[in-house]
Design an enzyme around this catalytic site. Structure first.
Site, mmCIF file in Angstrom:
data_model
loop_
_atom_site.group_PDB
_atom_site.id
_atom_site.type_symbol
_atom_site.label_atom_id
_atom_site.label_comp_id
_atom_site.label_asym_id
_atom_site.label_seq_id
_atom_site.Cartn_x
_atom_site.Cartn_y
_atom_site.Cartn_z
ATOM 1 N N LYS A 176 -102.703 45.672 -23.055
ATOM 2 C CA LYS A 176 -102.254 46.582 -24.107
ATOM 3 C C LYS A 176 -103.433 47.072 -24.946
ATOM 4 O O LYS A 176 -103.448 48.204 -25.392
ATOM 5 C CB LYS A 176 -101.213 45.887 -24.994
ATOM 6 C CG LYS A 176 -99.851 45.808 -24.320
ATOM 7 C CD LYS A 176 -98.811 45.210 -25.247
ATOM 8 C CE LYS A 176 -98.820 43.707 -25.180
ATOM 9 N NZ LYS A 176 -97.745 43.066 -25.922
ATOM 10 N N GLU A 221 -94.887 40.788 -27.771
ATOM 11 C CA GLU A 221 -95.480 41.062 -29.077
ATOM 12 C C GLU A 221 -95.387 42.578 -29.278
ATOM 13 O O GLU A 221 -95.820 43.334 -28.406
ATOM 14 C CB GLU A 221 -96.940 40.606 -29.108
ATOM 15 C CG GLU A 221 -97.530 40.857 -30.486
ATOM 16 C CD GLU A 221 -98.963 40.365 -30.656
ATOM 17 O OE1 GLU A 221 -99.539 39.813 -29.719
ATOM 18 O OE2 GLU A 221 -99.474 40.555 -31.778
ATOM 19 N N ARG A 276 -99.179 36.369 -13.180
ATOM 20 C CA ARG A 276 -99.212 37.688 -13.815
ATOM 21 C C ARG A 276 -99.304 38.768 -12.760
ATOM 22 O O ARG A 276 -99.893 38.551 -11.702
ATOM 23 C CB ARG A 276 -100.504 37.818 -14.622
ATOM 24 C CG ARG A 276 -100.411 37.533 -16.044
ATOM 25 C CD ARG A 276 -101.775 37.753 -16.671
ATOM 26 N NE ARG A 276 -101.737 38.921 -17.537
ATOM 27 C CZ ARG A 276 -101.206 38.908 -18.744
ATOM 28 N NH1 ARG A 276 -100.673 37.824 -19.245
ATOM 29 N NH2 ARG A 276 -101.205 39.998 -19.480
HETATM 30 P P1 ATP Z 1 -101.300 42.067 -23.024
HETATM 31 O O1 ATP Z 1 -102.382 41.130 -22.607
HETATM 32 O O2 ATP Z 1 -101.200 43.301 -22.197
HETATM 33 O O3 ATP Z 1 -101.270 42.338 -24.493
HETATM 34 P P2 ATP Z 1 -99.393 40.022 -23.406
HETATM 35 O O4 ATP Z 1 -99.231 38.938 -22.424
HETATM 36 O O5 ATP Z 1 -100.125 39.712 -24.656
HETATM 37 O O6 ATP Z 1 -99.975 41.287 -22.674
HETATM 38 P P3 ATP Z 1 -96.796 39.982 -24.520
HETATM 39 O O7 ATP Z 1 -96.150 41.051 -25.289
HETATM 40 O O8 ATP Z 1 -97.210 38.747 -25.222
HETATM 41 O O9 ATP Z 1 -98.017 40.649 -23.782
HETATM 42 O O10 ATP Z 1 -95.944 39.611 -23.231
HETATM 43 C C1 ATP Z 1 -94.569 39.350 -23.239
HETATM 44 C C2 ATP Z 1 -94.215 38.631 -21.977
HETATM 45 O O11 ATP Z 1 -94.599 39.391 -20.852
HETATM 46 C C3 ATP Z 1 -94.932 37.300 -21.867
HETATM 47 O O12 ATP Z 1 -94.008 36.335 -21.430
HETATM 48 C C4 ATP Z 1 -95.994 37.532 -20.847
HETATM 49 O O13 ATP Z 1 -96.273 36.363 -20.141
HETATM 50 C C5 ATP Z 1 -95.371 38.621 -19.977
HETATM 51 N N1 ATP Z 1 -96.410 39.452 -19.364
HETATM 52 C C6 ATP Z 1 -97.365 40.158 -19.988
HETATM 53 N N2 ATP Z 1 -98.189 40.738 -19.104
HETATM 54 C C7 ATP Z 1 -97.736 40.404 -17.874
HETATM 55 C C8 ATP Z 1 -98.161 40.687 -16.541
HETATM 56 N N3 ATP Z 1 -99.216 41.450 -16.286
HETATM 57 N N4 ATP Z 1 -97.441 40.165 -15.528
HETATM 58 C C9 ATP Z 1 -96.363 39.403 -15.766
HETATM 59 N N5 ATP Z 1 -95.912 39.093 -16.986
HETATM 60 C C10 ATP Z 1 -96.587 39.583 -18.034
HETATM 61 MG MG MG Z 2 -99.439 38.150 -25.946
#
Ligand code: ATP
Ligand code: MG
Length: 556
Positions: free
Chosen positions: A272, A35, A262
């Site tokens: 984020k 995102e 994760r």
């Molecule tokens: P945040 O909670 O930091 O906003 P998010 O999961 O909402 O992170 P996205 O931009 O939706 O962030 O993530 C894109 C991809 O990265 C998704 O497939 C998500 O599962 C993966 N991802 C995000 N954070 C992690 C993490 N800490 N470890 C492994 N994969 C991750």
């Molecule tokens: Mg997300």
């Protein structure tokens, strides 16, 4: 670098099995779906290595898809930084897609679902809807709007997108099963209204925006994704992911979702939202502050893509969430920089050393080995003369027998790569501050000659007075004081480590570093690995400490 064979991770094993069984005619397609609401962090690097890694290893393609369905938080700044960081990590996508490319298609599918009697417009507030959800053991309550006529649903859904209906007052819900043991099946929200935030690509064209669960699986399906890999929190969403696709699929092809753990790292936050708060409130120096776990922060800190990829490879992929020790990340930096970074001399707190028996006005050129841990790293020339800088702490006026460095009448000490000296005394100013340390040297002890093999107990750093250049050095430490800031009660900002940055202004480094460029790596002998900061200029050199030579925390 040495390649060590490792066994398949569990997703690779699934992919190999699918290939053996001829699924999807041997086609492998993944996607990385960030995102664009913040910068990528090391957790994303784990997902990137998986998504792109699978495609690379099995001759498939990985696309970059921006999951841009919530304009309240998204921005092109993030779209750009995400692309830059993925490329920097060493990966290349097939295509760039945006969930917003599918807004019309998704809308049409939503209309079809309404027409099939499988979706309805709910006018209750978010609180009311939440209250009716029930619990995993108790069924939820059906909304009073659940059985409204199809025509009314169609009319209201269209109005949800024209701006006639204020944000928050209506949602479109799938009509599935309020008693389902899977909470995600209890009439999940498909669309919500967002009016006050223009979308970074579609502007004000849309007011009704699809929710993740409705958009993600369909997007995978539209693109032809075969393996939709994400993190464990989506396990419970998977049945709904499959359900939505089943409503529309016109062939046997199905994207399949797989989940891994994760990445969480001690002494930092990986969300984020929290990182944005640190940036917006000026608690760090932007998204690329070298203390941040962002990709750009790690880059500015001196991490290379290889160090990050090796770290991800070491921690592996499992199906249980856990916490990785920050020291493992730091170890990967040391391991990587060992062969990459030339050894140079830096003095953080300089004091003058005068070699009283060295010819007045004389100087000579010494050959210094650039990196004993790298083949063909070569040598460089370094000036040596009668007056040099040493570290103030390497001299003690009154020292006991255990002090192996410079003290009047004390032991012999080697100046790194040069001569053996012995301290004879020091001079002070009117206030009693030491202004210069005095010593004599052994002209037959030059490193690289036969006399250079003479062993003494300690070796110290030094810099030639005429050629050394000034530098600012920034020492970084853990951003937070506690192992898991997210697990603590109260405000996570209260847990920031006040000593996470120490700026040393009066440092000196070898003249050979005068032209060092941002991101150049060095090992400051005996101190640690350093990298030139992006704001460094030839007139104002700035070095960031990537990592100390040893794990200082392990000792504490
Ligand atoms: P945040 O909670 O930091 O906003 P998010 O999961 O909402 O992170 P996205 O931009 O939706 O962030 O993530 C894109 C991809 O990265 C998704 O497939 C998500 O599962 C993966 N991802 C995000 N954070 C992690 C993490 N800490 N470890 C492994 N994969 C991750
Ligand atoms: Mg997300």
């Amino acid at each position: 670098m040495e390649e060590t064979a490792r066994s398949l991770n569990f997703i690779e094993a699934i992919v190999e099995k699918d290939l053996q069984e001829g699924k999807n005619n041997g086609r492998i397609q993944t996607r990385f779906p960030p995102e664009p609401n913040g910068y990528l962090h090391i957790g994303h690097a784990k997902a990137i290595c998986m998504d792109f890694g699978i495609a690379q290893k099995y001759g498939g393609v990985c696309n970059l898809r921006f999951d841009d369905t919530n304009p309240t938080k998204e921005d092109v700044e993030y779209v750009d930084s995400i692309q830059e960081d993925i490329k920097w990590l060493g990966f290349q996508w097939g295509n760039v897609y945006y969930a917003s490319d599918y807004f019309q298609k998704l809308w049409d599918l939503a209309i079809k679902l309404i027409e099939d009697g499988k979706a309805y417009v709910d006018e209750q507030s978010a609180e009311e809807i939440a209250k009716q959800k029930g619990t995993p053991t108790e069924p939820g309550t059906e909304s009073p709007y659940r059985n409204r006529p199809i025509e009314e649903n169609l009319r209201l859904f269209k109005q949800m997108n024209t701006g006639e209906i204020p944000a928050g007052s209506m949602v479109l819900r799938a009509k599935i099963d309020m008693a389902s043991p899977n909470m995600h099946f209890r009439d999940p929200i498909m669309y919500r209204i967002i009016t006050d935030y223009p979308h970074h690509r579609t502007g004000t064209q849309w007011k009704a925006y699809p929710m993740y669960d409705f958009a993600h699986g369909q997007s995978d399906y539209f693109e032809g994704v075969t393996h939709s890999i994400c993190t464990l929190e989506f396990v419970v969403h998977r049945p709904l992911y499959d359900w939505f696709i089943d409503q529309f699929a016109d062939s046997d092809y199905r994207p399949r979702q797989y989940e891994f753990n994760r990445l969480n790292i001690t002494y930092t936050v990986m969300s984020k939202r929290k990182m944005l708060q640190l940036v917006q409130e000026g608690l760090v120096d932007g998204w690329d502050d070298p203390r941040m776990p962002t990709i750009c922060g790690l880059r500015r800190r001196g991490y290379t893509p290889e160090a990050i990829r090796n770290f991800i490879d070491k921690i592996g992929y499992t199906k249980v969430d856990g916490m990785i020790d920050l020291s493992l990340l730091e170890y990967s930096a040391r391991e990587d920089l060992k062969t990459r970074a030339n050894r140079v001399c830096a003095i953080f707190d300089p004091v003058k050393l005068v070699i009283t028996n060295y010819p007045e006005g004389g100087s000579e050129t010494l050959q210094m080995e650039n990196n004993p841990d790298a083949e063909n790293a070569g040598v460089r020339e370094v000036k040596f003369s009668r007056e040099i800088w040493i570290e103030r702490g390497d001299f003690l006026e009154n020292a006991d027998k255990d002090f192996y460095r410079l003290t009047p009448g004390g032991r012999e000490v080697r100046l790194k790569g040069a001569y053996i000296v012995q301290c004879t005394g020091c001079n002070k100013d009117a206030n009693g501050n030491i202004t210069e340390v005095l010593c004599t040297y052994d002209p037959d002890s030059k490193s690289g000659t036969e006399g250079g093999n003479r062993k003494v107990k300690s070796t110290i750093n030094w810099l030639d007075m005429n050629t050394a250049v000034k530098a600012e050095v920034r020492l970084y430490d853990r951003l937070f004081n506690v192992e898991d800031p997210s697990a603590e009660e109260g405000d996570f900002r209260d847990l920031l480590n006040p000593g996470s940055l120490t700026v040393l202004k009066g440092c000196l480094v070898e003249g050979s570093l005068a032209g060092a460029k941002p991101l150049d790596h060095f090992q400051f002998l005996k101190i640690g690995y350093f990298c030139v900061d992006k704001h460094s200029t030839p007139g104002h050199l700035i070095f960031n400490r990537t990592v100390s030579l040893k794990d200082n925390w392990a000792k504490k």
